[in-house]
Scaffold this motif. Sequence first.
Motif, PDB file in Angstrom:
ATOM      1  N   PRO A  25     -20.317 -19.875  38.306  1.00 41.17           N
ATOM      2  CA  PRO A  25     -20.008 -21.071  39.103  1.00 41.17           C
ATOM      3  C   PRO A  25     -20.848 -21.177  40.377  1.00 41.17           C
ATOM      4  O   PRO A  25     -21.332 -22.265  40.719  1.00 41.17           O
ATOM      5  N   PHE A  26     -21.006 -20.042  41.062  1.00 44.85           N
ATOM      6  CA  PHE A  26     -21.815 -20.051  42.293  1.00 44.85           C
ATOM      7  C   PHE A  26     -23.270 -20.389  41.991  1.00 44.85           C
ATOM      8  O   PHE A  26     -23.872 -21.240  42.663  1.00 44.85           O
ATOM      9  N   PHE A  28     -24.574 -21.911  39.380  1.00 42.79           N
ATOM     10  CA  PHE A  28     -24.723 -23.283  38.893  1.00 42.79           C
ATOM     11  C   PHE A  28     -24.686 -24.271  40.070  1.00 42.79           C
ATOM     12  O   PHE A  28     -25.544 -25.163  40.169  1.00 42.79           O
ATOM     13  N   THR A  29     -23.724 -24.098  40.971  1.00 43.81           N
ATOM     14  CA  THR A  29     -23.606 -25.001  42.124  1.00 43.81           C
ATOM     15  C   THR A  29     -24.819 -24.893  43.031  1.00 43.81           C
ATOM     16  O   THR A  29     -25.383 -25.908  43.467  1.00 43.81           O
ATOM     17  N   PHE A  30     -25.228 -23.650  43.301  1.00 42.53           N
ATOM     18  CA  PHE A  30     -26.366 -23.433  44.206  1.00 42.53           C
ATOM     19  C   PHE A  30     -27.647 -24.062  43.654  1.00 42.53           C
ATOM     20  O   PHE A  30     -28.339 -24.811  44.358  1.00 42.53           O
ATOM     21  N   LEU A  32     -27.987 -26.296  41.285  1.00 43.38           N
ATOM     22  CA  LEU A  32     -27.868 -27.748  41.142  1.00 43.38           C
ATOM     23  C   LEU A  32     -28.192 -28.433  42.468  1.00 43.38           C
ATOM     24  O   LEU A  32     -28.927 -29.437  42.505  1.00 43.38           O
ATOM     25  N   ILE A  33     -27.659 -27.880  43.564  1.00 40.82           N
ATOM     26  CA  ILE A  33     -27.951 -28.438  44.890  1.00 40.82           C
ATOM     27  C   ILE A  33     -29.445 -28.317  45.199  1.00 40.82           C
ATOM     28  O   ILE A  33     -30.076 -29.274  45.681  1.00 40.82           O
ATOM     29  N   LEU A  82     -29.947 -24.759  34.186  1.00 36.68           N
ATOM     30  CA  LEU A  82     -28.589 -25.155  34.568  1.00 36.68           C
ATOM     31  C   LEU A  82     -27.697 -25.325  33.338  1.00 36.68           C
ATOM     32  O   LEU A  82     -26.531 -24.904  33.341  1.00 36.68           O
ATOM     33  N   THR A  86     -23.981 -22.867  31.566  1.00 42.25           N
ATOM     34  CA  THR A  86     -22.668 -23.337  31.099  1.00 42.25           C
ATOM     35  C   THR A  86     -22.362 -22.891  29.675  1.00 42.25           C
ATOM     36  O   THR A  86     -21.302 -23.220  29.144  1.00 42.25           O
TER      37      THR A  86
END
Length: 309
Positions: A25-26, A28-30, A32-33, A82, A86
């Motif tokens: 999760p970290f 993917f979020t990082f 993606l940003i 990315l 998932t």
Amino acid sequence: MNHINKTKVTFFVLSGLTEDDQLVPFLFTFFLIVYLVCVVLNLGMIYIILTAANLRTPMYHFLGFLSLVDLVYSSAVTPKMLADLTTKLKLISFEGCMIQFFFFDLLVVTEAILFSTMAYDRYVAICHPLHYVSVMTNKKCSCLIIFAFSGGFLHSVAQTSCVFSLDFCGSNFIDDFYCDTSPLLNLACSNSLLCNYITIFAVISCGMGPLTMILVSYGLIIFSILQIKSTEGRMKAFSTCSSHLMCVSIFYGTVFFIYLQPPAKVLTKQEKVASIFYTVIIPMLNPLIYSLRNQEVKRAIRGALHRCL
């Protein structure tokens, strides 16, 4: 999945970034940003250069194409990376791997050549300021841009044709998060000697060639700056090329760390981190560095914001 078989490989399995589900999760979020910031910054830089009246010089013409290259070459790797975060099984088809390999190779080499043309532009601007307009004509700038993309295209065609003409009939596991030269050559079950020679030639011609031009240009620039008597004049001359020099240092420092090491069957954590920096972070850093360190770009950004508001 990784055992030796006699059937031709039709897809590859990527190792991905991590096997730790708690980190997913970290990460993917990082990333993606980071990717979204990369897209916004590079598109913004292209828009600013196209619309700002004070950025109609050859240096910013090259910078606009550099932003375009960064945008596309980041998009060749990051969205797939990315998506793989998932899923448990990170698959890429043989054709998909070839397409990713081709575009990434093309754009990285094009970026290296663009950096060398930008160094040449700074050399002419600082060492021959009175002849700058007559030397860096629109026609010459267009020829240099075409040369950069043509060099990247020819290199990528040769490298892709060689690598993907090999037989992949054994393991299909790539210990990386994207299709790169070394992991693919490790998987080949046919003679890859010719591909190794082509890779060495590519590194020398498309890597060391542009770097040599950059070093020669900056050697002459430094010599010219040292001839300036006033400290203010020296600082002003150096400030016009500091952003470019920083981007070049980051780019080549990472490339050398990745590719100037003995080939290994398994990537170390440091090599994987360097690969992430090289493929995902650098395309975001280039426009960010130019935005923060270049006064003309800052003025153009303020002007664009003022018009929008």
